[in-house]
Design an enzyme around this catalytic site. Structure first.
Site, PDB file in Angstrom:
ATOM      1  N   SER A  55       0.785  -1.233   0.000  1.00  0.00           N
ATOM      2  CA  SER A  55       0.000   0.000   0.000  1.00  0.00           C
ATOM      3  C   SER A  55       0.815   1.281   0.000  1.00  0.00           C
ATOM      4  O   SER A  55       0.228   2.372  -0.116  1.00  0.00           O
ATOM      5  CB  SER A  55      -0.962   0.010   1.193  1.00  0.00           C
ATOM      6  OG  SER A  55      -2.023  -0.895   0.958  1.00  0.00           O
ATOM      7  N   TYR A 291       5.383  11.875   8.186  1.00  0.00           N
ATOM      8  CA  TYR A 291       4.391  11.258   7.321  1.00  0.00           C
ATOM      9  C   TYR A 291       5.015  10.084   6.582  1.00  0.00           C
ATOM     10  O   TYR A 291       6.230   9.876   6.616  1.00  0.00           O
ATOM     11  CB  TYR A 291       3.756  12.267   6.362  1.00  0.00           C
ATOM     12  CG  TYR A 291       4.711  13.110   5.539  1.00  0.00           C
ATOM     13  CD1 TYR A 291       5.157  12.685   4.291  1.00  0.00           C
ATOM     14  CD2 TYR A 291       5.131  14.364   6.003  1.00  0.00           C
ATOM     15  CE1 TYR A 291       6.008  13.470   3.523  1.00  0.00           C
ATOM     16  CE2 TYR A 291       5.986  15.155   5.239  1.00  0.00           C
ATOM     17  CZ  TYR A 291       6.423  14.707   4.010  1.00  0.00           C
ATOM     18  OH  TYR A 291       7.272  15.475   3.257  1.00  0.00           O
ATOM     19  N   GLY A 292       4.174   9.288   5.938  1.00  0.00           N
ATOM     20  CA  GLY A 292       4.645   8.107   5.223  1.00  0.00           C
ATOM     21  C   GLY A 292       3.478   7.201   4.909  1.00  0.00           C
ATOM     22  O   GLY A 292       2.324   7.640   4.848  1.00  0.00           O
ATOM     23  N   HIS A 293       3.780   5.917   4.741  1.00  0.00           N
ATOM     24  CA  HIS A 293       2.728   4.935   4.489  1.00  0.00           C
ATOM     25  C   HIS A 293       3.340   3.542   4.632  1.00  0.00           C
ATOM     26  O   HIS A 293       4.463   3.299   4.190  1.00  0.00           O
ATOM     27  CB  HIS A 293       2.139   5.091   3.093  1.00  0.00           C
ATOM     28  CG  HIS A 293       0.725   4.626   2.963  1.00  0.00           C
ATOM     29  ND1 HIS A 293       0.354   3.300   3.104  1.00  0.00           N
ATOM     30  CD2 HIS A 293      -0.427   5.308   2.721  1.00  0.00           C
ATOM     31  CE1 HIS A 293      -0.957   3.201   2.939  1.00  0.00           C
ATOM     32  NE2 HIS A 293      -1.461   4.413   2.722  1.00  0.00           N
ATOM     33  N   ASP A 294       2.594   2.636   5.247  1.00  0.00           N
ATOM     34  CA  ASP A 294       3.017   1.241   5.340  1.00  0.00           C
ATOM     35  C   ASP A 294       2.376   0.443   4.214  1.00  0.00           C
ATOM     36  O   ASP A 294       1.403   0.891   3.593  1.00  0.00           O
ATOM     37  CB  ASP A 294       2.626   0.643   6.691  1.00  0.00           C
ATOM     38  CG  ASP A 294       3.386   1.295   7.828  1.00  0.00           C
ATOM     39  OD1 ASP A 294       4.532   1.721   7.606  1.00  0.00           O
ATOM     40  OD2 ASP A 294       2.830   1.393   8.935  1.00  0.00           O
ATOM     41  N   GLY A 295       2.909  -0.746   3.967  1.00  0.00           N
ATOM     42  CA  GLY A 295       2.364  -1.588   2.915  1.00  0.00           C
ATOM     43  C   GLY A 295       2.540  -3.057   3.221  1.00  0.00           C
ATOM     44  O   GLY A 295       3.488  -3.455   3.896  1.00  0.00           O
ATOM     45  N   GLY A 299       2.655 -12.009   2.723  1.00  0.00           N
ATOM     46  CA  GLY A 299       3.986 -12.424   3.144  1.00  0.00           C
ATOM     47  C   GLY A 299       5.067 -11.380   2.994  1.00  0.00           C
ATOM     48  O   GLY A 299       6.234 -11.650   3.310  1.00  0.00           O
TER      49      GLY A 299
END
Length: 441
Positions: A55, A291-295, A299
Protein backbone atom coordinates in the site's frame (compact mmCIF):
# COMPACT_ATOMS: atom_id res chain seq x y z
CA UNK A 1 26.05 3.78 12.36
CA UNK A 2 26.61 0.04 11.89
CA UNK A 3 23.29 -0.50 10.15
CA UNK A 4 24.34 -3.83 8.65
CA UNK A 5 25.10 -5.61 11.92
CA UNK A 6 21.98 -4.20 13.55
CA UNK A 7 19.79 -5.41 10.69
CA UNK A 8 21.41 -8.86 10.77
CA UNK A 9 20.81 -9.19 14.51
CA UNK A 10 17.24 -7.89 14.63
CA UNK A 11 16.14 -9.91 11.58
CA UNK A 12 17.57 -13.05 13.16
CA UNK A 13 15.85 -12.34 16.49
CA UNK A 14 12.48 -11.87 14.78
CA UNK A 15 12.80 -14.79 12.34
CA UNK A 16 12.73 -12.57 9.24
CA UNK A 17 13.92 -14.54 6.16
CA UNK A 18 15.11 -11.46 4.29
CA UNK A 19 15.04 -7.69 4.62
CA UNK A 20 16.54 -4.54 3.13
CA UNK A 21 16.66 -1.01 4.49
CA UNK A 22 17.58 2.40 3.07
CA UNK A 23 18.01 5.59 5.10
CA UNK A 24 18.56 9.17 3.93
CA UNK A 25 20.14 11.19 6.76
CA UNK A 26 22.71 13.94 6.93
CA UNK A 27 22.75 14.24 3.15
CA UNK A 28 23.82 10.62 2.73
CA UNK A 29 22.14 7.36 1.68
CA UNK A 30 22.84 4.40 3.97
CA UNK A 31 21.75 0.89 2.92
CA UNK A 32 21.87 -2.65 4.27
CA UNK A 33 20.35 -6.03 3.46
CA UNK A 34 20.20 -9.40 5.17
CA UNK A 35 19.03 -12.97 4.66
CA UNK A 36 17.50 -14.37 1.49
CA UNK A 37 14.80 -13.28 -0.92
CA UNK A 38 13.54 -16.86 -1.13
CA UNK A 39 14.23 -19.63 1.38
CA UNK A 40 13.64 -22.30 -1.24
CA UNK A 41 16.33 -20.97 -3.58
CA UNK A 42 18.68 -19.41 -1.03
CA UNK A 43 19.25 -16.32 -3.18
CA UNK A 44 20.87 -13.64 -1.01
CA UNK A 45 19.12 -10.34 -0.31
CA UNK A 46 21.02 -7.23 -1.40
CA UNK A 47 20.20 -3.50 -1.30
CA UNK A 48 19.24 -3.88 -4.99
CA UNK A 49 16.59 -6.52 -4.20
CA UNK A 50 12.98 -5.74 -5.10
CA UNK A 51 10.20 -6.25 -2.57
CA UNK A 52 6.48 -5.90 -3.08
CA UNK A 53 5.76 -2.59 -1.36
CA UNK A 54 1.99 -3.04 -1.03
CA UNK A 55 0.00 0.00 0.00
CA UNK A 56 2.91 2.44 -0.14
CA UNK A 57 1.79 2.35 -3.79
CA UNK A 58 -1.17 4.48 -2.76
CA UNK A 59 1.09 7.52 -2.52
CA UNK A 60 2.23 7.00 -6.12
CA UNK A 61 -1.43 6.89 -7.13
CA UNK A 62 -2.17 9.94 -4.97
CA UNK A 63 0.67 11.84 -6.63
CA UNK A 64 -0.73 11.03 -10.09
CA UNK A 65 -4.14 12.37 -9.08
CA UNK A 66 -2.65 15.46 -7.48
CA UNK A 67 -0.73 16.24 -10.68
CA UNK A 68 -4.08 16.26 -12.45
CA UNK A 69 -5.40 18.62 -9.75
CA UNK A 70 -2.43 20.94 -10.39
CA UNK A 71 -3.26 20.98 -14.08
CA UNK A 72 -6.87 21.93 -13.39
CA UNK A 73 -8.10 18.65 -14.86
CA UNK A 74 -9.49 17.32 -11.56
CA UNK A 75 -11.36 19.05 -8.73
CA UNK A 76 -10.85 17.29 -5.39
CA UNK A 77 -14.39 18.00 -4.27
CA UNK A 78 -16.12 17.02 -7.49
CA UNK A 79 -18.03 13.72 -7.61
CA UNK A 80 -16.09 10.80 -9.01
CA UNK A 81 -18.80 10.40 -11.65
CA UNK A 82 -17.75 13.70 -13.24
CA UNK A 83 -14.63 11.91 -14.49
CA UNK A 84 -15.77 8.28 -14.43
CA UNK A 85 -19.47 8.34 -15.35
CA UNK A 86 -19.65 4.55 -15.02
CA UNK A 87 -18.62 4.66 -11.33
CA UNK A 88 -21.36 3.35 -9.09
CA UNK A 89 -22.04 1.55 -5.83
CA UNK A 90 -24.94 -0.44 -4.41
CA UNK A 91 -26.17 2.78 -2.74
CA UNK A 92 -27.52 5.16 -5.39
CA UNK A 93 -27.09 8.31 -3.28
CA UNK A 94 -23.47 7.50 -2.45
CA UNK A 95 -22.77 6.78 -6.10
CA UNK A 96 -23.66 10.40 -6.88
CA UNK A 97 -21.88 12.03 -3.93
CA UNK A 98 -18.54 10.22 -3.39
CA UNK A 99 -15.78 12.69 -4.30
CA UNK A 100 -12.09 12.46 -5.20
CA UNK A 101 -11.23 13.79 -1.73
CA UNK A 102 -13.30 11.03 -0.12
CA UNK A 103 -11.26 8.42 -1.98
CA UNK A 104 -7.88 9.98 -1.13
CA UNK A 105 -8.80 10.19 2.56
CA UNK A 106 -10.52 6.78 2.90
CA UNK A 107 -13.83 8.39 3.83
CA UNK A 108 -15.95 7.13 0.91
CA UNK A 109 -17.77 4.76 3.26
CA UNK A 110 -18.08 1.77 0.90
CA UNK A 111 -16.58 -1.71 1.18
CA UNK A 112 -12.83 -1.43 0.83
CA UNK A 113 -11.30 -4.89 0.87
CA UNK A 114 -12.53 -6.12 -2.49
CA UNK A 115 -9.84 -7.95 -4.44
CA UNK A 116 -11.76 -9.21 -7.46
CA UNK A 117 -9.40 -10.41 -10.20
CA UNK A 118 -10.61 -8.80 -13.42
CA UNK A 119 -7.77 -10.13 -15.53
CA UNK A 120 -4.39 -8.89 -16.72
CA UNK A 121 -5.67 -6.86 -19.65
CA UNK A 122 -5.35 -3.10 -19.89
CA UNK A 123 -9.10 -2.88 -19.21
CA UNK A 124 -8.79 -4.52 -15.76
CA UNK A 125 -9.33 -1.26 -13.84
CA UNK A 126 -12.40 -0.33 -15.86
CA UNK A 127 -13.78 -3.81 -15.26
CA UNK A 128 -13.10 -3.45 -11.53
CA UNK A 129 -15.00 -0.15 -11.48
CA UNK A 130 -17.92 -2.04 -13.02
CA UNK A 131 -17.60 -4.75 -10.36
CA UNK A 132 -17.96 -2.08 -7.65
CA UNK A 133 -21.62 -1.54 -8.58
CA UNK A 134 -22.36 -4.25 -6.01
CA UNK A 135 -20.21 -2.75 -3.24
CA UNK A 136 -22.21 -2.09 -0.08
CA UNK A 137 -22.18 1.21 1.79
CA UNK A 138 -20.87 0.84 5.36
CA UNK A 139 -21.56 4.47 6.31
CA UNK A 140 -22.42 7.68 4.49
CA UNK A 141 -19.60 9.36 2.53
CA UNK A 142 -17.41 11.63 4.65
CA UNK A 143 -18.70 10.34 7.99
CA UNK A 144 -15.54 8.65 9.25
CA UNK A 145 -12.25 7.02 8.30
CA UNK A 146 -12.19 3.42 7.06
CA UNK A 147 -9.27 2.15 5.00
CA UNK A 148 -10.47 1.54 1.45
CA UNK A 149 -8.33 -0.29 -1.11
CA UNK A 150 -11.23 -0.23 -3.58
CA UNK A 151 -11.26 3.56 -3.59
CA UNK A 152 -7.65 3.67 -4.75
CA UNK A 153 -8.42 1.32 -7.62
CA UNK A 154 -11.02 3.89 -8.68
CA UNK A 155 -8.40 6.65 -8.40
CA UNK A 156 -6.04 4.58 -10.55
CA UNK A 157 -8.76 4.10 -13.16
CA UNK A 158 -9.41 7.85 -13.13
CA UNK A 159 -5.69 8.65 -13.56
CA UNK A 160 -5.42 6.17 -16.43
CA UNK A 161 -8.51 7.58 -18.15
CA UNK A 162 -7.40 11.20 -17.86
CA UNK A 163 -3.80 10.58 -18.93
CA UNK A 164 -4.83 8.52 -21.93
CA UNK A 165 -3.07 5.25 -21.10
CA UNK A 166 -2.79 2.68 -18.33
CA UNK A 167 -2.07 3.32 -14.67
CA UNK A 168 1.32 1.66 -15.11
CA UNK A 169 2.21 3.95 -18.02
CA UNK A 170 1.24 7.00 -15.97
CA UNK A 171 3.40 5.88 -13.02
CA UNK A 172 6.41 5.30 -15.26
CA UNK A 173 6.12 8.42 -17.39
CA UNK A 174 4.92 10.96 -14.82
CA UNK A 175 6.72 9.76 -11.67
CA UNK A 176 9.40 7.11 -12.09
CA UNK A 177 10.98 8.69 -15.15
CA UNK A 178 11.30 12.22 -13.73
CA UNK A 179 12.50 10.80 -10.40
CA UNK A 180 15.20 8.64 -11.98
CA UNK A 181 13.87 5.37 -10.53
CA UNK A 182 15.85 2.35 -11.76
CA UNK A 183 15.06 -0.61 -9.49
CA UNK A 184 11.33 -1.14 -9.95
CA UNK A 185 8.84 -3.57 -11.42
CA UNK A 186 5.12 -3.26 -12.06
CA UNK A 187 4.71 -6.70 -13.65
CA UNK A 188 6.27 -10.06 -12.87
CA UNK A 189 8.18 -9.98 -16.15
CA UNK A 190 9.79 -6.70 -15.05
CA UNK A 191 10.58 -7.75 -11.48
CA UNK A 192 12.13 -11.06 -12.50
CA UNK A 193 15.23 -9.38 -13.99
CA UNK A 194 16.11 -8.28 -10.44
CA UNK A 195 16.52 -10.22 -7.20
CA UNK A 196 12.79 -10.27 -6.53
CA UNK A 197 11.64 -11.24 -3.06
CA UNK A 198 8.86 -13.72 -2.38
CA UNK A 199 6.55 -13.74 0.63
CA UNK A 200 6.93 -16.25 3.45
CA UNK A 201 3.96 -17.39 5.52
CA UNK A 202 3.33 -18.67 9.02
CA UNK A 203 5.68 -19.50 11.90
CA UNK A 204 7.70 -21.80 9.63
CA UNK A 205 8.18 -19.11 6.96
CA UNK A 206 6.88 -21.24 4.11
CA UNK A 207 7.26 -19.69 0.66
CA UNK A 208 4.01 -18.21 -0.67
CA UNK A 209 3.29 -20.13 -3.90
CA UNK A 210 1.19 -17.28 -5.33
CA UNK A 211 3.75 -14.57 -6.00
CA UNK A 212 1.57 -11.63 -7.04
CA UNK A 213 -1.92 -10.36 -6.33
CA UNK A 214 -4.33 -9.33 -9.14
CA UNK A 215 -3.43 -6.47 -11.48
CA UNK A 216 -6.94 -5.10 -10.86
CA UNK A 217 -5.74 -3.82 -7.46
CA UNK A 218 -2.44 -2.40 -8.71
CA UNK A 219 -3.17 1.29 -7.86
CA UNK A 220 -3.96 0.21 -4.30
CA UNK A 221 -0.80 -1.87 -3.90
CA UNK A 222 -0.99 -5.34 -5.44
CA UNK A 223 1.88 -5.24 -7.93
CA UNK A 224 4.49 -2.51 -7.42
CA UNK A 225 7.96 -3.81 -6.50
CA UNK A 226 10.81 -1.52 -5.44
CA UNK A 227 14.22 -1.55 -3.85
CA UNK A 228 13.96 0.41 -0.58
CA UNK A 229 16.23 3.15 -1.95
CA UNK A 230 13.55 3.98 -4.53
CA UNK A 231 11.02 4.73 -1.80
CA UNK A 232 13.66 6.90 -0.13
CA UNK A 233 14.16 8.64 -3.49
CA UNK A 234 10.40 9.21 -3.70
CA UNK A 235 10.42 10.49 -0.12
CA UNK A 236 13.21 12.95 -0.88
CA UNK A 237 11.06 14.45 -3.61
CA UNK A 238 8.50 15.37 -0.94
CA UNK A 239 11.27 16.61 1.36
CA UNK A 240 12.45 18.85 -1.49
CA UNK A 241 9.04 20.44 -2.03
CA UNK A 242 8.22 18.36 -5.10
CA UNK A 243 11.66 18.43 -6.77
CA UNK A 244 13.54 15.34 -7.96
CA UNK A 245 17.25 14.95 -7.13
CA UNK A 246 18.30 16.50 -10.44
CA UNK A 247 16.03 19.54 -10.01
CA UNK A 248 13.16 18.24 -12.15
CA UNK A 249 9.85 19.43 -10.74
CA UNK A 250 7.53 16.48 -10.16
CA UNK A 251 4.91 18.16 -7.93
CA UNK A 252 4.26 21.75 -6.94
CA UNK A 253 5.29 22.73 -3.42
CA UNK A 254 1.65 23.60 -2.64
CA UNK A 255 0.67 20.08 -3.63
CA UNK A 256 3.16 18.54 -1.19
CA UNK A 257 1.74 20.76 1.54
CA UNK A 258 -1.82 19.73 0.68
CA UNK A 259 -0.97 16.02 0.65
CA UNK A 260 0.64 16.26 4.09
CA UNK A 261 -2.08 18.38 5.73
CA UNK A 262 -4.53 16.55 7.99
CA UNK A 263 -7.94 15.81 6.51
CA UNK A 264 -9.44 13.24 8.91
CA UNK A 265 -8.70 11.71 12.32
CA UNK A 266 -8.01 7.98 12.58
CA UNK A 267 -9.88 6.23 15.43
CA UNK A 268 -8.20 3.81 17.80
CA UNK A 269 -5.10 3.29 19.90
CA UNK A 270 -2.09 5.39 18.95
CA UNK A 271 1.12 3.71 17.85
CA UNK A 272 -0.09 1.21 15.26
CA UNK A 273 -1.82 3.36 12.68
CA UNK A 274 -1.47 7.00 11.79
CA UNK A 275 -2.93 9.69 14.02
CA UNK A 276 -4.56 11.39 11.04
CA UNK A 277 -4.72 11.06 7.27
CA UNK A 278 -3.83 13.57 4.59
CA UNK A 279 -4.47 13.34 0.84
CA UNK A 280 -3.09 9.83 0.60
CA UNK A 281 -0.44 10.15 3.32
CA UNK A 282 -0.49 8.72 6.84
CA UNK A 283 0.33 11.52 9.31
CA UNK A 284 1.98 10.94 12.69
CA UNK A 285 2.31 13.11 15.80
CA UNK A 286 5.81 12.26 17.04
CA UNK A 287 6.59 15.61 18.60
CA UNK A 288 7.26 16.84 15.06
CA UNK A 289 5.45 16.34 11.74
CA UNK A 290 6.12 12.90 10.26
CA UNK A 291 4.39 11.26 7.32
CA UNK A 292 4.64 8.11 5.22
CA UNK A 293 2.73 4.93 4.49
CA UNK A 294 3.02 1.24 5.34
CA UNK A 295 2.36 -1.59 2.91
CA UNK A 296 1.73 -5.30 2.92
CA UNK A 297 1.06 -8.05 0.41
CA UNK A 298 0.79 -11.76 1.18
CA UNK A 299 3.99 -12.42 3.14
CA UNK A 300 5.76 -9.13 2.40
CA UNK A 301 5.75 -5.84 4.33
CA UNK A 302 7.11 -2.32 3.87
CA UNK A 303 7.63 0.53 6.35
CA UNK A 304 8.21 4.08 5.03
CA UNK A 305 8.56 7.34 6.96
CA UNK A 306 9.58 10.90 6.11
CA UNK A 307 10.66 13.52 8.68
CA UNK A 308 10.65 16.87 6.86
CA UNK A 309 12.19 18.88 9.69
CA UNK A 310 15.27 16.64 9.70
CA UNK A 311 15.71 16.00 5.95
CA UNK A 312 15.26 12.33 6.80
CA UNK A 313 13.58 9.38 5.07
CA UNK A 314 13.62 5.66 5.80
CA UNK A 315 12.24 2.66 3.90
CA UNK A 316 12.44 -0.93 5.06
CA UNK A 317 10.98 -4.06 3.46
CA UNK A 318 10.93 -7.67 4.64
CA UNK A 319 9.48 -10.96 3.42
CA UNK A 320 8.11 -12.68 6.53
CA UNK A 321 8.64 -13.11 10.25
CA UNK A 322 7.76 -10.62 12.97
CA UNK A 323 7.41 -7.33 11.10
CA UNK A 324 6.36 -5.36 14.19
CA UNK A 325 9.49 -6.54 15.99
CA UNK A 326 11.67 -5.37 13.11
CA UNK A 327 10.02 -1.94 13.23
CA UNK A 328 10.23 -1.63 17.02
CA UNK A 329 13.80 -2.85 17.43
CA UNK A 330 15.41 -1.42 14.29
CA UNK A 331 13.42 1.22 12.41
CA UNK A 332 12.25 3.16 15.46
CA UNK A 333 15.73 3.40 17.07
CA UNK A 334 17.28 4.44 13.74
CA UNK A 335 14.65 7.18 13.37
CA UNK A 336 15.34 8.44 16.90
CA UNK A 337 19.12 8.44 16.48
CA UNK A 338 19.35 10.00 13.03
CA UNK A 339 16.37 12.37 12.95
CA UNK A 340 16.03 13.34 16.60
CA UNK A 341 12.31 12.46 16.51
CA UNK A 342 10.96 9.78 18.86
CA UNK A 343 8.22 7.57 17.39
CA UNK A 344 5.11 6.83 19.42
CA UNK A 345 5.75 3.40 20.99
CA UNK A 346 3.68 0.47 19.76
CA UNK A 347 0.80 -0.26 22.17
CA UNK A 348 1.41 -2.83 24.88
CA UNK A 349 -0.82 -5.07 26.97
CA UNK A 350 -1.51 -3.46 30.39
CA UNK A 351 0.15 -5.29 33.29
CA UNK A 352 -3.21 -5.42 35.07
CA UNK A 353 -5.97 -4.96 32.52
CA UNK A 354 -9.20 -3.51 33.83
CA UNK A 355 -12.00 -6.04 33.90
CA UNK A 356 -14.92 -4.74 31.83
CA UNK A 357 -18.29 -6.02 30.73
CA UNK A 358 -17.88 -6.25 26.95
CA UNK A 359 -21.34 -7.69 26.33
CA UNK A 360 -22.50 -4.45 24.69
CA UNK A 361 -19.99 -5.12 21.90
CA UNK A 362 -20.92 -8.77 21.32
CA UNK A 363 -22.21 -9.75 17.91
CA UNK A 364 -21.25 -10.46 14.32
CA UNK A 365 -19.43 -7.91 12.18
CA UNK A 366 -19.37 -8.87 8.50
CA UNK A 367 -16.95 -7.30 6.03
CA UNK A 368 -15.94 -8.31 2.51
CA UNK A 369 -12.65 -9.89 3.65
CA UNK A 370 -13.84 -11.69 6.79
CA UNK A 371 -16.57 -12.24 9.33
CA UNK A 372 -15.63 -11.23 12.87
CA UNK A 373 -17.54 -12.61 15.84
CA UNK A 374 -17.19 -10.86 19.19
CA UNK A 375 -18.06 -12.53 22.48
CA UNK A 376 -17.68 -11.14 26.02
CA UNK A 377 -15.45 -13.42 28.16
CA UNK A 378 -13.54 -13.11 31.45
CA UNK A 379 -13.62 -9.34 31.79
CA UNK A 380 -12.56 -8.84 28.18
CA UNK A 381 -13.63 -10.29 24.86
CA UNK A 382 -12.89 -13.00 22.33
CA UNK A 383 -12.61 -12.17 18.65
CA UNK A 384 -13.08 -14.97 16.14
CA UNK A 385 -12.05 -14.10 12.59
CA UNK A 386 -13.48 -16.24 9.79
CA UNK A 387 -11.65 -15.34 6.56
CA UNK A 388 -13.49 -15.02 3.27
CA UNK A 389 -12.46 -16.78 0.08
CA UNK A 390 -9.69 -14.36 -0.91
CA UNK A 391 -8.09 -14.44 2.51
CA UNK A 392 -8.34 -18.24 2.72
CA UNK A 393 -6.63 -18.54 -0.64
CA UNK A 394 -3.89 -16.27 0.72
CA UNK A 395 -3.26 -18.72 3.55
CA UNK A 396 -5.21 -16.95 6.30
CA UNK A 397 -6.87 -19.38 8.71
CA UNK A 398 -9.75 -19.01 11.15
CA UNK A 399 -8.50 -17.69 14.50
CA UNK A 400 -9.90 -16.95 17.94
CA UNK A 401 -7.98 -14.48 20.07
CA UNK A 402 -8.52 -13.09 23.54
CA UNK A 403 -8.52 -9.31 23.92
CA UNK A 404 -8.23 -7.34 27.16
CA UNK A 405 -9.25 -3.76 27.87
CA UNK A 406 -6.71 -1.15 26.80
CA UNK A 407 -8.42 2.26 27.11
CA UNK A 408 -11.87 3.78 26.63
CA UNK A 409 -13.64 1.48 24.12
CA UNK A 410 -10.42 -0.07 22.85
CA UNK A 411 -9.05 -3.57 23.42
CA UNK A 412 -5.67 -5.21 22.71
CA UNK A 413 -4.89 -8.87 22.05
CA UNK A 414 -2.82 -10.75 24.62
CA UNK A 415 0.29 -10.75 22.41
CA UNK A 416 0.06 -7.00 21.80
CA UNK A 417 -0.08 -7.42 18.03
CA UNK A 418 -3.42 -5.78 17.36
CA UNK A 419 -6.03 -3.45 18.78
CA UNK A 420 -9.71 -2.92 18.08
CA UNK A 421 -11.96 0.01 18.95
CA UNK A 422 -15.76 0.19 19.03
CA UNK A 423 -17.52 3.26 17.64
CA UNK A 424 -21.15 4.32 17.44
CA UNK A 425 -22.75 6.36 14.69
CA UNK A 426 -26.43 6.99 14.06
CA UNK A 427 -27.36 4.25 16.50
CA UNK A 428 -25.15 1.64 14.83
CA UNK A 429 -22.10 -0.05 16.36
CA UNK A 430 -18.85 -0.41 14.41
CA UNK A 431 -15.75 -2.49 15.06
CA UNK A 432 -12.71 -0.49 13.96
CA UNK A 433 -9.63 -2.67 13.55
CA UNK A 434 -6.66 -2.44 11.23
CA UNK A 435 -8.04 0.91 10.10
CA UNK A 436 -11.29 -0.65 8.83
CA UNK A 437 -14.76 0.06 10.17
CA UNK A 438 -17.19 -2.86 10.02
CA UNK A 439 -20.80 -2.53 11.15
CA UNK A 440 -22.46 -5.00 13.48
CA UNK A 441 -25.16 -7.04 11.81
Amino acid sequence: MDLQNRLDEVARDHKVPGAAIAVWAGGELIEAATGVVNRDTGVETTPDSLFQVGSTTKIWTSALVMRLVEQGVVDLDAPVRKYLPEFGLADAAASETVTIRHLLTHTGGFEGDLFEDTGRGDDCLDRFVGYLHGAAQVFEPGAMFSYCNSGFVVLGALAARLTGGTWEQAVRERLMGPLGVTHAGLFAEEAIVFRASVGHLGPENVVNPNWQMPRSNAPAGSTLCLAPRELVRFGRMFLNGGMAEDGTRVLEEETVTAMTTAQVDVPGVRGLLADRWGLGFELFDWGAPVYGHDGGTVGQSTFWRIVPGADFSIAMSCNGGDVAGLIKDLAFPVISELSGVTPTPLPTVPERPESVDASEFAGTYTGPAAVQEVAAVDGGLELTTIPGEFMRNAGVERTTEKYVHHSDRSFIDLEGKGTITFLERNGRLYLHGGGRAVARA
